[in-house]
Design a protein around this motif. Structure first.
Motif, short mmCIF file in Angstrom:
data_model
loop_
_atom_site.label_atom_id
_atom_site.label_comp_id
_atom_site.label_asym_id
_atom_site.label_seq_id
_atom_site.Cartn_x
_atom_site.Cartn_y
_atom_site.Cartn_z
N LEU A 284 -3.11 61.68 31.84
CA LEU A 284 -3.26 63.10 31.51
C LEU A 284 -4.67 63.59 31.79
CD1 LEU A 284 -1.23 63.19 28.18
CD2 LEU A 284 -0.56 64.20 30.36
N ALA A 285 -5.66 62.75 31.53
CA ALA A 285 -7.05 63.15 31.78
C ALA A 285 -7.31 63.36 33.27
CB ALA A 285 -8.00 62.09 31.23
N ALA A 286 -6.54 62.68 34.10
CA ALA A 286 -6.72 62.80 35.56
C ALA A 286 -5.83 63.88 36.16
CB ALA A 286 -6.42 61.46 36.22
N ASP A 287 -4.96 64.49 35.35
CA ASP A 287 -4.01 65.49 35.84
C ASP A 287 -4.70 66.85 35.94
OD1 ASP A 287 -1.91 67.32 36.23
OD2 ASP A 287 -0.49 66.06 35.13
N ASP A 288 -4.77 67.39 37.14
CA ASP A 288 -5.43 68.67 37.35
C ASP A 288 -4.72 69.83 36.66
OD1 ASP A 288 -7.39 67.51 38.90
OD2 ASP A 288 -6.34 67.88 40.80
N CYS A 289 -3.46 69.62 36.30
CA CYS A 289 -2.70 70.69 35.64
C CYS A 289 -3.05 70.81 34.15
CB CYS A 289 -1.20 70.44 35.79
SG CYS A 289 -0.62 70.63 37.49
N VAL A 290 -3.71 69.80 33.60
CA VAL A 290 -4.07 69.82 32.19
C VAL A 290 -5.40 70.54 32.02
CG1 VAL A 290 -4.65 68.42 30.17
CG2 VAL A 290 -2.79 67.70 31.68
N ASN A 291 -5.34 71.71 31.44
CA ASN A 291 -6.57 72.49 31.24
C ASN A 291 -7.32 72.08 29.99
OD1 ASN A 291 -6.49 74.16 33.52
ND2 ASN A 291 -5.02 75.54 32.56
N SER A 292 -6.60 71.62 28.97
CA SER A 292 -7.24 71.26 27.70
C SER A 292 -7.16 69.76 27.47
CB SER A 292 -6.58 72.00 26.52
OG SER A 292 -7.15 71.60 25.30
N ARG A 293 -8.20 69.07 27.88
CA ARG A 293 -8.23 67.62 27.65
C ARG A 293 -8.37 67.29 26.17
NH1 ARG A 293 -10.72 64.34 32.30
NH2 ARG A 293 -11.99 63.39 30.66
N LYS A 294 -8.90 68.22 25.39
CA LYS A 294 -9.01 67.98 23.94
C LYS A 294 -7.63 67.84 23.30
CE LYS A 294 -13.40 70.34 23.05
NZ LYS A 294 -14.05 71.45 22.30
N GLY A 295 -6.65 68.49 23.89
CA GLY A 295 -5.33 68.47 23.31
C GLY A 295 -4.52 67.22 23.62
N VAL A 305 5.40 66.05 23.07
CA VAL A 305 6.39 67.13 23.04
C VAL A 305 5.76 68.51 23.21
CG1 VAL A 305 8.12 68.30 21.61
CG2 VAL A 305 8.00 65.79 21.63
N ASP A 306 4.71 68.78 22.47
CA ASP A 306 4.13 70.13 22.43
C ASP A 306 3.13 70.32 23.58
OD1 ASP A 306 3.21 72.61 21.80
OD2 ASP A 306 2.45 72.09 19.81
N THR A 307 3.63 70.79 24.72
CA THR A 307 2.76 70.96 25.90
C THR A 307 1.75 72.08 25.72
OG1 THR A 307 4.45 72.36 26.94
CG2 THR A 307 4.47 70.00 27.48
N LYS A 308 1.96 72.95 24.72
CA LYS A 308 0.97 74.03 24.49
C LYS A 308 -0.39 73.44 24.16
CE LYS A 308 3.25 76.21 21.27
NZ LYS A 308 4.50 75.44 21.24
N LEU A 309 -0.42 72.25 23.58
CA LEU A 309 -1.69 71.60 23.24
C LEU A 309 -2.50 71.28 24.49
CD1 LEU A 309 -0.30 69.14 20.56
CD2 LEU A 309 -1.90 71.00 20.11
N LEU A 310 -1.84 71.15 25.62
CA LEU A 310 -2.52 70.77 26.86
C LEU A 310 -2.92 71.97 27.70
CD1 LEU A 310 -0.22 67.80 27.94
CD2 LEU A 310 -2.35 67.70 26.63
N ASP A 311 -2.38 73.15 27.36
CA ASP A 311 -2.66 74.35 28.15
C ASP A 311 -2.44 74.04 29.64
OD1 ASP A 311 -3.43 76.90 28.89
OD2 ASP A 311 -5.57 76.46 28.84
N VAL A 312 -1.22 73.63 29.94
CA VAL A 312 -0.88 73.23 31.31
C VAL A 312 -1.08 74.40 32.26
CG1 VAL A 312 0.95 72.37 32.82
CG2 VAL A 312 0.76 71.51 30.49
N ARG A 313 -1.70 74.11 33.39
CA ARG A 313 -2.01 75.16 34.37
C ARG A 313 -0.74 75.80 34.88
NH1 ARG A 313 -2.57 75.26 39.92
NH2 ARG A 313 -2.30 73.00 40.08
#
Length: 392
Positions: A284-295, A305-313
């Motif tokens: 996930l840390a290497a995924d460019d689509c993940v805007n929020s690494r904190k999540g 489950v909760d993808t909102k935590l990742l703020d997916v691009r």
């Protein structure tokens, strides 16, 4: 509260018997043993932070004859005092006179012992403006709460330390506010802040009070003010830190400052495979689509489950407009809806053509299952269907 202005005390007098504790990072005594420089309600010494610019400025002010401002002593007994306001300045002076740091002179460091005799005398003979204050503990503490020390306001935890000073605060500061504590490096991976500014202590109290006092740090400190043990505080804090470092083998910068106390309470009863968690964190840390690494960490703890935590691009506007145009053209040729899910339905929208603003972009193959945010994986759905689809 009674106050008396003193103008007869010099730097030499203040520094008589000055003791600075390197381990705890604080000035202890001065004025021939009559003055307690850093009582427990005082913050740690912070003028050495940031390269020591503030402590050097204090000495340069003395050399130039500039006033250092008012200093306040609390008279605790006959001929016995503690610093109420001014301990940063007094400690700076004492540290310099005892050769704990140097000032810069034309690019050259100079300790007190290497100064010319006239400059030494100017420092030693400088008189300080000091108010002696006498009052009840309540008077003193309430007054102290309003203090700004040399323009650096007390933070919330420093104020609480002052209000609830006692054996519990003394022991807690020795553990969590001691920059020489060997555990600081480990804690710093998960807790943001400085030992000197009480931020490790504040976090420890925040976590344990959330469990015992509903998050009321002041209430917890009040209840334990006269305790001679901080076992509960240490045990809870270390339990949280040990749990985090066991579940997550990798340490990322984004882990600092997360709500680990809340996450511990919510998830520590679940079992996790640390190796799998490590692989998922790295992916996930290497995924460019993940805007929020904190999540990433709460996302994985919650079962991914909760993808909102990742703020997916999301898809950019050009990709979405292109997908809408393509789907609309194909749908009109077939006489069906440009929303693929409406087109296979049985309601009145089976042949409805939606405007661009009536649709949302969606991953054909869900992002959580490896689908990328690319033009090839973008489809436009009507708002109703897109919100209903979620992450199925």
């Amino acid at each position: 509260m009674k106050t008396t202005l003193r103008t007869d005390i010099t730097v030499a007098g203040i520094c008589d018997g000055f003791v600075y504790n390197e381990l705890e990072g604080k000035g202890l005594f001065g004025l021939g043993g009559k003055l307690t420089i850093q009582p427990e309600y005082q913050r740690n010494y912070i003028y050495a932070d940031g390269g020591g610019k503030k402590e050097q400025a204090v000495i340069e002010s003395l050399l130039k004859g500039y006033p250092l401002g008012l200093i306040y002593f609390n008279k605790v007994a006959d001929d016995r005092f503690e610093v109420l306001d001014g301990q940063q300045r007094i400690t700076s002076i004492g540290r310099f006179v005892t050769n704990k740091f140097a000032i810069m002179d034309n690019g050259n460091p100079k300790y007190f012992d290497s100064l010319p005799a006239d400059q030494k005398a100017r420092i030693r003979d400088s008189k300080l403006l000091i108010y002696e204050c006498e009052g009840t503990e309540t008077d003193i503490k309430k007054w102290f709460e309003t203090i700004n020390i040399a323009g650096v306001p007390l933070n919330d935890q420093e104020l609480l330390n002052a209000i609830y000073s006692g054996p519990f605060v003394t022991l807690a500061k020795a553990e969590f506010s001691n920059s020489q504590n060997a555990n600081i490096q480990k804690w710093s991976a998960y807790v943001r802040g400085s030992a000197n500014r009480q931020e490790f202590l504040e976090r420890a109290l925040d976590w344990v009070s959330a469990f015992h006092e509903g998050g009321d740090i002041g209430g917890y400190m009040s209840r334990h003010r006269y305790d001679n043990s901080i076992t509960e505080l240490k045990t809870y804090f270390n339990s949280v830190i040990d749990w985090v470092s066991t579940v997550f083998l990798d340490v990322l910068p984004e882990m600092r400052g997360l709500e680990w106390g809340r996450l511990y309470e919510e998830y520590h009863g679940r079992s996790y495979d640390p190796k799998k968690m490590s692989a998922d964190v790295r992916r996930l840390a290497a995924d460019d689509c993940v805007n929020s690494r904190k999540g990433i960490f709460e996302f994985l703890l919650g079962g991914a489950v909760d993808t909102k935590l990742l703020d997916v691009r999301v898809f950019d506007i050009k990709v979405k407009r292109a997908a809408h145009a393509r789907q609309t053209q194909e749908a009109e040729a077939k006489g069906e809806s440009n929303c693929p899910l409406c087109a296979v339905g049985h309601d009145a929208n089976k042949s409805k053509i939606y405007r661009f603003e009536e649709m949302d972009a969606d991953h054909v193959s869900a992002w959580s299952r490896g689908g990328a945010s690319t033009a090839e994986n973008c489809q436009m759905l009507c708002i109703t269907h897109n919100r209903a689809k979620g992450n199925r």
